[in-house]
Design a protein around this motif. Structure first.
Motif, short mmCIF file in Angstrom:
data_model
loop_
_atom_site.label_atom_id
_atom_site.label_comp_id
_atom_site.label_asym_id
_atom_site.label_seq_id
_atom_site.Cartn_x
_atom_site.Cartn_y
_atom_site.Cartn_z
N UNK A 80 0.83 -1.21 0.00
CA UNK A 80 0.00 0.00 0.00
C UNK A 80 0.87 1.26 0.00
N UNK A 81 1.84 1.31 0.87
CA UNK A 81 2.72 2.49 0.95
C UNK A 81 3.57 2.60 -0.31
N UNK A 82 4.07 1.48 -0.81
CA UNK A 82 4.87 1.52 -2.04
C UNK A 82 4.07 2.04 -3.22
N UNK A 83 2.83 1.58 -3.36
CA UNK A 83 1.98 2.07 -4.46
C UNK A 83 1.67 3.55 -4.28
N UNK A 84 1.39 3.95 -3.06
CA UNK A 84 1.11 5.37 -2.80
C UNK A 84 2.30 6.24 -3.18
N UNK A 85 3.50 5.81 -2.79
CA UNK A 85 4.70 6.58 -3.12
C UNK A 85 4.87 6.72 -4.63
N UNK A 86 4.55 5.65 -5.39
CA UNK A 86 4.68 5.71 -6.85
C UNK A 86 3.71 6.70 -7.46
N UNK A 87 2.55 6.87 -6.85
CA UNK A 87 1.49 7.67 -7.43
C UNK A 87 1.48 9.13 -6.95
N UNK A 88 2.15 9.39 -5.86
CA UNK A 88 2.10 10.73 -5.26
C UNK A 88 3.13 11.66 -5.90
N UNK A 89 2.84 12.97 -5.88
CA UNK A 89 3.84 13.94 -6.34
C UNK A 89 5.04 13.95 -5.38
N UNK B 114 4.65 15.30 -1.80
CA UNK B 114 3.87 14.44 -0.90
C UNK B 114 4.70 13.23 -0.47
N UNK B 115 5.53 12.71 -1.36
CA UNK B 115 6.40 11.58 -1.01
C UNK B 115 7.38 12.01 0.09
N UNK B 116 7.92 13.22 -0.03
CA UNK B 116 8.85 13.70 0.99
C UNK B 116 8.16 13.79 2.37
N UNK B 117 6.93 14.30 2.38
CA UNK B 117 6.19 14.40 3.65
C UNK B 117 5.91 13.00 4.20
N UNK B 118 5.46 12.09 3.33
CA UNK B 118 5.21 10.72 3.77
C UNK B 118 6.47 10.10 4.34
N UNK B 119 7.57 10.22 3.63
CA UNK B 119 8.83 9.64 4.08
C UNK B 119 9.30 10.25 5.40
N UNK B 120 9.04 11.53 5.57
CA UNK B 120 9.45 12.22 6.80
C UNK B 120 8.62 11.75 8.00
N UNK C 162 -4.13 12.90 8.09
CA UNK C 162 -3.56 13.53 6.90
C UNK C 162 -2.84 12.49 6.04
N UNK C 163 -2.08 11.60 6.67
CA UNK C 163 -1.39 10.55 5.91
C UNK C 163 -2.39 9.57 5.31
N UNK C 164 -3.41 9.22 6.07
CA UNK C 164 -4.45 8.33 5.53
C UNK C 164 -5.10 8.95 4.30
N UNK C 165 -5.43 10.22 4.40
CA UNK C 165 -6.06 10.91 3.26
C UNK C 165 -5.11 10.97 2.07
N UNK C 166 -3.84 11.21 2.33
CA UNK C 166 -2.86 11.28 1.25
C UNK C 166 -2.73 9.94 0.54
N UNK C 167 -2.68 8.87 1.31
CA UNK C 167 -2.59 7.52 0.73
C UNK C 167 -3.86 7.22 -0.06
N UNK C 168 -5.01 7.52 0.53
CA UNK C 168 -6.29 7.26 -0.14
C UNK C 168 -6.40 8.08 -1.43
#
Length: 125
Positions: free
Chosen positions: A39-48, A51-57, A71-77
Protein backbone atom coordinates in the motif's frame (compact mmCIF):
# COMPACT_ATOMS: atom_id res chain seq x y z
CA UNK A 1 -1.05 -18.65 -2.20
CA UNK A 2 -3.40 -15.99 -3.68
CA UNK A 3 -5.56 -16.12 -0.57
CA UNK A 4 -2.49 -15.53 1.59
CA UNK A 5 -1.57 -12.50 -0.53
CA UNK A 6 -5.12 -11.16 -0.22
CA UNK A 7 -5.03 -11.72 3.54
CA UNK A 8 -1.74 -9.82 3.92
CA UNK A 9 -2.94 -6.93 1.77
CA UNK A 10 -6.14 -6.70 3.85
CA UNK A 11 -4.00 -6.68 6.99
CA UNK A 12 -1.93 -3.83 5.52
CA UNK A 13 -5.10 -1.86 4.75
CA UNK A 14 -6.33 -2.37 8.30
CA UNK A 15 -2.95 -1.26 9.65
CA UNK A 16 -3.44 2.11 7.98
CA UNK A 17 -7.23 2.59 7.90
CA UNK A 18 -8.56 0.13 10.49
CA UNK A 19 -11.08 0.93 13.18
CA UNK A 20 -9.40 0.46 16.60
CA UNK A 21 -12.58 -1.04 18.07
CA UNK A 22 -12.35 -3.82 15.46
CA UNK A 23 -8.58 -4.26 15.03
CA UNK A 24 -7.58 -3.71 18.65
CA UNK A 25 -4.79 -1.42 17.44
CA UNK A 26 -4.74 2.37 17.17
CA UNK A 27 -5.80 3.70 13.78
CA UNK A 28 -2.77 4.27 11.59
CA UNK A 29 -0.59 1.99 13.70
CA UNK A 30 1.37 0.82 10.63
CA UNK A 31 2.08 4.47 9.77
CA UNK A 32 3.51 5.08 13.24
CA UNK A 33 5.55 1.88 12.97
CA UNK A 34 6.87 2.85 9.54
CA UNK A 35 5.82 -0.36 7.80
CA UNK A 36 6.79 -0.33 4.12
CA UNK A 37 3.85 -2.26 2.73
CA UNK A 38 2.58 -2.70 -0.82
CA UNK A 39 0.00 0.00 0.00
CA UNK A 40 2.72 2.49 0.95
CA UNK A 41 4.87 1.52 -2.04
CA UNK A 42 1.98 2.07 -4.46
CA UNK A 43 1.11 5.37 -2.80
CA UNK A 44 4.70 6.58 -3.12
CA UNK A 45 4.68 5.71 -6.85
CA UNK A 46 1.49 7.67 -7.43
CA UNK A 47 2.10 10.73 -5.26
CA UNK A 48 3.84 13.94 -6.34
CA UNK A 49 7.42 14.34 -5.04
CA UNK A 50 6.45 16.84 -2.34
CA UNK A 51 3.87 14.44 -0.90
CA UNK A 52 6.40 11.58 -1.01
CA UNK A 53 8.85 13.70 0.99
CA UNK A 54 6.19 14.40 3.65
CA UNK A 55 5.21 10.72 3.77
CA UNK A 56 8.83 9.64 4.08
CA UNK A 57 9.45 12.22 6.80
CA UNK A 58 6.44 11.19 8.90
CA UNK A 59 6.34 7.44 8.25
CA UNK A 60 7.73 5.64 11.27
CA UNK A 61 7.27 8.53 13.69
CA UNK A 62 5.78 6.88 16.77
CA UNK A 63 4.63 10.25 18.09
CA UNK A 64 2.28 11.02 15.18
CA UNK A 65 -0.88 12.63 16.51
CA UNK A 66 -4.37 11.79 15.26
CA UNK A 67 -4.44 14.76 12.87
CA UNK A 68 -1.15 13.70 11.27
CA UNK A 69 -2.39 10.12 10.93
CA UNK A 70 -5.61 11.35 9.26
CA UNK A 71 -3.56 13.53 6.90
CA UNK A 72 -1.39 10.55 5.91
CA UNK A 73 -4.45 8.33 5.53
CA UNK A 74 -6.06 10.91 3.26
CA UNK A 75 -2.86 11.28 1.25
CA UNK A 76 -2.59 7.52 0.73
CA UNK A 77 -6.29 7.26 -0.14
CA UNK A 78 -6.16 10.26 -2.50
CA UNK A 79 -3.20 8.73 -4.34
CA UNK A 80 -5.44 5.90 -5.51
CA UNK A 81 -3.24 3.28 -3.84
CA UNK A 82 -6.00 2.06 -1.50
CA UNK A 83 -8.34 1.47 -4.43
CA UNK A 84 -5.57 -0.34 -6.29
CA UNK A 85 -4.88 -2.59 -3.31
CA UNK A 86 -8.61 -3.38 -3.08
CA UNK A 87 -8.53 -4.43 -6.75
CA UNK A 88 -5.48 -6.63 -6.10
CA UNK A 89 -7.24 -8.23 -3.13
CA UNK A 90 -10.35 -8.91 -5.23
CA UNK A 91 -8.24 -10.41 -8.03
CA UNK A 92 -6.40 -12.73 -5.65
CA UNK A 93 -9.66 -13.84 -4.04
CA UNK A 94 -11.06 -14.65 -7.51
CA UNK A 95 -7.96 -16.70 -8.35
CA UNK A 96 -8.20 -18.55 -5.02
CA UNK A 97 -11.91 -19.26 -5.56
CA UNK A 98 -11.22 -20.59 -9.07
CA UNK A 99 -8.59 -22.93 -7.64
CA UNK A 100 -11.06 -24.02 -4.97
CA UNK A 101 -13.74 -24.78 -7.58
CA UNK A 102 -11.37 -27.14 -9.37
CA UNK A 103 -9.89 -28.75 -6.27
CA UNK A 104 -10.66 -32.41 -5.58
CA UNK A 105 -12.61 -31.62 -2.39
CA UNK A 106 -16.04 -32.41 -1.02
CA UNK A 107 -18.79 -29.80 -1.32
CA UNK A 108 -18.67 -29.19 2.43
CA UNK A 109 -14.90 -28.63 2.37
CA UNK A 110 -15.31 -26.18 -0.52
CA UNK A 111 -18.02 -24.34 1.42
CA UNK A 112 -15.84 -24.10 4.55
CA UNK A 113 -12.83 -22.88 2.58
CA UNK A 114 -15.00 -20.37 0.74
CA UNK A 115 -16.26 -19.03 4.07
CA UNK A 116 -12.67 -18.82 5.31
CA UNK A 117 -11.74 -16.80 2.21
CA UNK A 118 -14.53 -14.35 3.03
CA UNK A 119 -13.52 -14.03 6.66
CA UNK A 120 -9.82 -13.40 6.08
CA UNK A 121 -10.20 -10.95 3.20
CA UNK A 122 -13.29 -8.99 4.18
CA UNK A 123 -12.34 -8.13 7.73
CA UNK A 124 -13.84 -4.83 8.77
CA UNK A 125 -11.81 -1.64 8.69
Amino acid sequence: MPLGVAFQLRDDMLGVFGDPSVTGKPSGDDLREGKRTVLIGLARQKMPPTAVRVLDELLGDSSLDDAQVRMLQNTVRDSGAADQVERIIAHNVRVAREALENAPLSASARAELSELADRVTRREA
